[in-house]
Design an enzyme around this catalytic site. Structure first.
Site, PDB file in Angstrom:
ATOM      1  N   HIS A   1      -4.843  34.990 -40.789  1.00  0.00           N
ATOM      2  CA  HIS A   1      -5.611  35.448 -39.629  1.00  0.00           C
ATOM      3  C   HIS A   1      -5.196  34.600 -38.439  1.00  0.00           C
ATOM      4  O   HIS A   1      -5.353  33.376 -38.456  1.00  0.00           O
ATOM      5  CB  HIS A   1      -7.116  35.326 -39.869  1.00  0.00           C
ATOM      6  CG  HIS A   1      -7.935  35.811 -38.707  1.00  0.00           C
ATOM      7  ND1 HIS A   1      -8.413  37.110 -38.616  1.00  0.00           N
ATOM      8  CD2 HIS A   1      -8.320  35.186 -37.563  1.00  0.00           C
ATOM      9  CE1 HIS A   1      -9.072  37.254 -37.484  1.00  0.00           C
ATOM     10  NE2 HIS A   1      -9.031  36.094 -36.818  1.00  0.00           N
ATOM     11  N   CYS A   2      -4.691  35.219 -37.403  1.00  0.00           N
ATOM     12  CA  CYS A   2      -4.215  34.507 -36.218  1.00  0.00           C
ATOM     13  C   CYS A   2      -5.292  34.543 -35.145  1.00  0.00           C
ATOM     14  O   CYS A   2      -5.639  35.618 -34.635  1.00  0.00           O
ATOM     15  CB  CYS A   2      -2.924  35.133 -35.699  1.00  0.00           C
ATOM     16  SG  CYS A   2      -2.258  34.300 -34.235  1.00  0.00           S
TER      17      CYS A   2
END
Length: 343
Positions: free
Chosen positions: A180-181
């Site tokens: 997850h960025c």
């Protein structure tokens, strides 16, 4: 001494900013959560309970839920760099007759980067639902080591397909989950990995070209002024030849904003360059960040009685299809190829 103190403060500030960028890159959600928890526990004895409650809600909002804060920070930093580049570097370089195409290159990269950012941020990363679960389960085989058949996600209530993972930020399971960025406020999965790949490399190229052009301008100023062959009077009244320290001090005091920006984009180039190389390695070997970390954790923590050569053989990447096939899978995931064959 005043200059050295100011330069030291500046260096510490830039290094701290880069450390924040590294820690918040979205690769280790558990590390961020543990860090926030450790800080909260350490301060619990001196902070009032009401303030602790507010801080916990803020930390939970930042590190356990999707938030646009880092996206806003990303846009602000990018805007600050480009404002300074346009306001001073571009104008000065144009007066020094730098080639126009070279000066416009950062803007061209910015246009491509913004496009990739929007696609990566808004695209469906490959969310697993009841309607597509049956088809996604058939895409990848279970390797029996990192991914076991029959494991059901307690949140989604669905059997986890191989190479998938539940994202605690988005509260969904993602097909071929990478990470997850926080900088794009989205998961990176099978469907948007190509956009993230291009986003990362254009961002690295933007920082590198801005750094090169800014450094070239400062070097050109030094060469045209003939400062390297001059001398100066130090605090003791003695004449000394210009050295690197004096040169840096002169540039820092003459073009402070350009030097500040140059230091930031150089460090940013190094960090993003290293991270881009890591992502290229993952792409060429058909691994995700999640699988890379899990395989290292498996090699270190599992089978403690195995010998080193036996422990390395305990896990083998069964998803690699060769360099070209691995790259093709980034830009044309198997689900897309499969759907095309059906039509």
């Amino acid at each position: 001494m005043d200059f050295l103190t100011l330069f030291l403060i500046y260096s510490c500030f830039v290094l701290s900013a880069m450390a924040l960028l590294c820690l918040c890159s979205g690769q280790r959600e558990s590390f961020l959560a543990r860090s926030a928890s450790a800080v909260s526990q350490a301060l619990s004895s001196v902070i009032p309970a009401q303030l602790q409650s507010v801080a916990q809600r803020v930390l939970h909002r930042l590190f356990h839920t999707r938030s646009w804060l880092f996206v806003v920070l990303h846009v602000v930093l990018q805007a600050a760099v480009y404002v300074e580049y346009t306001w001073e570097v571009f104008v000065y370089c144009w007066e020094l007759q730098f080639h126009l195409l070279i000066l416009l290159l950062p803007y061209l990269l910015l246009a491509g980067n913004v496009g990739c950012f929007i696609l990566c941020s808004w695209a469906n990363p490959g969310v697993i639902t009841k309607s597509n679960h049956a088809s996604l389960v058939q895409i990848y085989a279970y390797d029996g080591v990192l991914f076991q058949k029959g494991i059901v996600c307690p949140t989604c209530g669905l059997e986890k397909p191989a190479r998938s993972k539940h994202c605690s930020f988005c509260s969904v399971c993602v097909h071929r989950f990478d990470h997850h960025c926080v900088w794009v406020n989205n998961c990176i999965g099978a469907s948007n990995a190509k956009y993230f790949f291009l986003y990362l490399f254009t961002l690295t190229a933007m920082a590198a070209t801005t750094a090169v052009i800014s450094a070239a301008f400062l070097i050109q100023v030094v060469l045209l002024s003939g400062m390297m062959h001059g001398s100066y009077i130090d605090d003791q009244g003695q004449e000394r030849a210009v050295d690197i320290l004096f040169l840096i001090q002169h540039l820092f005091l003459t073009f402070p904003r350009i030097v500040f920006m140059l230091g930031f984009v150089i460090l940013l180039t190094l960090v993003l360059g290293a991270y881009s190389c890591f992502n290229l390695y993952l792409a060429l070997t058909n691994q995700t960040s999640n699988e890379w970390y899990k395989s290292r954790r498996h090699g270190c923590c599992h089978h403690p009685t195995l010998q080193p050569h036996e422990r390395q053989a305990a896990y083998k990447n069964i998803y690699s299809k060769g360099v070209w096939g691995n790259l093709m899978e980034i830009f044309k995931p198997p689900a897309v190829l499969e759907s095309k064959k059906k039509t």
